[in-house]
Design a protein around this motif. Structure first.
Motif, PDB file in Angstrom:
ATOM      1  N   ASP A  33      15.718  -5.975  12.545  1.00 14.90           N
ATOM      2  CA  ASP A  33      14.889  -7.078  12.084  1.00 14.90           C
ATOM      3  C   ASP A  33      14.140  -7.772  13.224  1.00 14.90           C
ATOM      4  OD1 ASP A  33      17.491  -7.935   9.778  1.00 14.90           O
ATOM      5  OD2 ASP A  33      15.733  -6.690   9.441  1.00 14.90           O
ATOM      6  N   ARG A  34      14.423  -7.368  14.466  1.00 11.98           N
ATOM      7  CA  ARG A  34      13.748  -7.986  15.593  1.00 11.98           C
ATOM      8  C   ARG A  34      12.441  -7.253  15.874  1.00 11.98           C
ATOM      9  NH1 ARG A  34      18.957  -7.649  18.274  1.00 11.98           N
ATOM     10  NH2 ARG A  34      18.056  -6.025  19.587  1.00 11.98           N
ATOM     11  N   GLY A  35      11.518  -7.912  16.556  1.00 12.05           N
ATOM     12  CA  GLY A  35      10.289  -7.263  16.992  1.00 12.05           C
ATOM     13  C   GLY A  35       9.337  -6.984  15.854  1.00 12.05           C
ATOM     14  N   GLY A  36       8.739  -8.030  15.298  1.00 10.76           N
ATOM     15  CA  GLY A  36       7.842  -7.865  14.169  1.00 10.76           C
ATOM     16  C   GLY A  36       6.614  -7.041  14.471  1.00 10.76           C
ATOM     17  N   ALA A  37       6.242  -6.899  15.765  1.00 14.05           N
ATOM     18  CA  ALA A  37       5.052  -6.129  16.127  1.00 14.05           C
ATOM     19  C   ALA A  37       5.320  -4.641  16.203  1.00 14.05           C
ATOM     20  CB  ALA A  37       4.510  -6.623  17.476  1.00 14.05           C
ATOM     21  N   ALA A  38       6.581  -4.235  16.173  1.00 10.91           N
ATOM     22  CA  ALA A  38       6.919  -2.824  16.379  1.00 10.91           C
ATOM     23  C   ALA A  38       6.269  -1.924  15.341  1.00 10.91           C
ATOM     24  CB  ALA A  38       8.439  -2.640  16.369  1.00 10.91           C
ATOM     25  N   GLY A  39       6.313  -2.331  14.083  1.00 14.68           N
ATOM     26  CA  GLY A  39       5.733  -1.522  13.014  1.00 14.68           C
ATOM     27  C   GLY A  39       4.220  -1.399  13.110  1.00 14.68           C
TER      28      GLY A  39
END
Length: 199
Positions: A33-39
């Protein structure tokens, strides 16, 4: 003292001990759930890699075979114009952006705890890096030599200029296509793993 007085009342139990809640009643944050920019970065990297693979593939199956059917002067003139026209901001953005976005995607996936997705994205970064080395080491020097040959109407031996360029350039471009296609597949696998980790 009675047994009821010695036991700890339920309301005094440490907060967050029920229902998997952290202290203060906040759900614990899972690595996925961490790192919203990853996707979004991974999607952008995949698109950029796909554009580069498609560009090189178009040269393999259409542009170079079409030029091969023409005479030497047409071939040299067309390739000189193509090499000049492709030096524009849109191509430069995708050409460099594919490397930056793919590397960033690998790093962000690693930070988010998706190790397998990060490995696939890192593999794609390596594959595209090799494609860039082929471009810098083979295709661009050949493009420069072709430009240095000058105006085709003034070249005395067009056949020699074409022969020095054509075979090696085409083989190097096939290599770039294969590398970028493999990189695209690797990023596709990273996207699948990212999606599974986000559930």
């Amino acid at each position: 003292m009675s047994s009821s007085q010695s036991s700890t009342p339920a309301h005094r139990t440490a907060p967050g001990a029920f229902d998997g809640l952290a202290r203060g009643g906040v759900p614990p944050v899972a690595p996925a759930d961490r790192g919203g920019a990853a996707g979004p970065v991974l999607v952008g990297a995949t698109l950029a890699m796909g554009l580069m693979a498609g560009l090189f593939f178009a040269f393999d199956v259409a542009v170079m075979p079409g030029l091969a059917a023409g005479d030497d002067r047409t071939y040299v003139t067309a390739m000189q114009h193509i090499n000049t026209s492709i030096e524009n901001g849109v191509f430069g953005l995708v050409f460099v952006g594919a490397l930056v976005a793919t590397g960033a995607a690998a790093w962000l996936q690693h930070r988010a705890g998706r190790r397998r997705a990060a490995l696939w994205a890192a593999g794609a970064t390596l594959l595209y890096g090799v494609a860039l080395m082929v471009t810098m080491g083979v295709n661009i020097p050949l493009n420069n030599d072709l430009a240095a040959a000058g105006d085709p109407s003034r070249i005395l031996d067009l056949a020699a200029v074409r022969a020095k360029f054509e075979g090696t350039w085409v083989a190097a471009n096939v290599c770039r296509t294969a590398l970028c296609t493999a990189g695209l597949l690797a990023l596709g696998r990273a996207l699948v793993l990212h999606g599974r980790g986000a559930r």
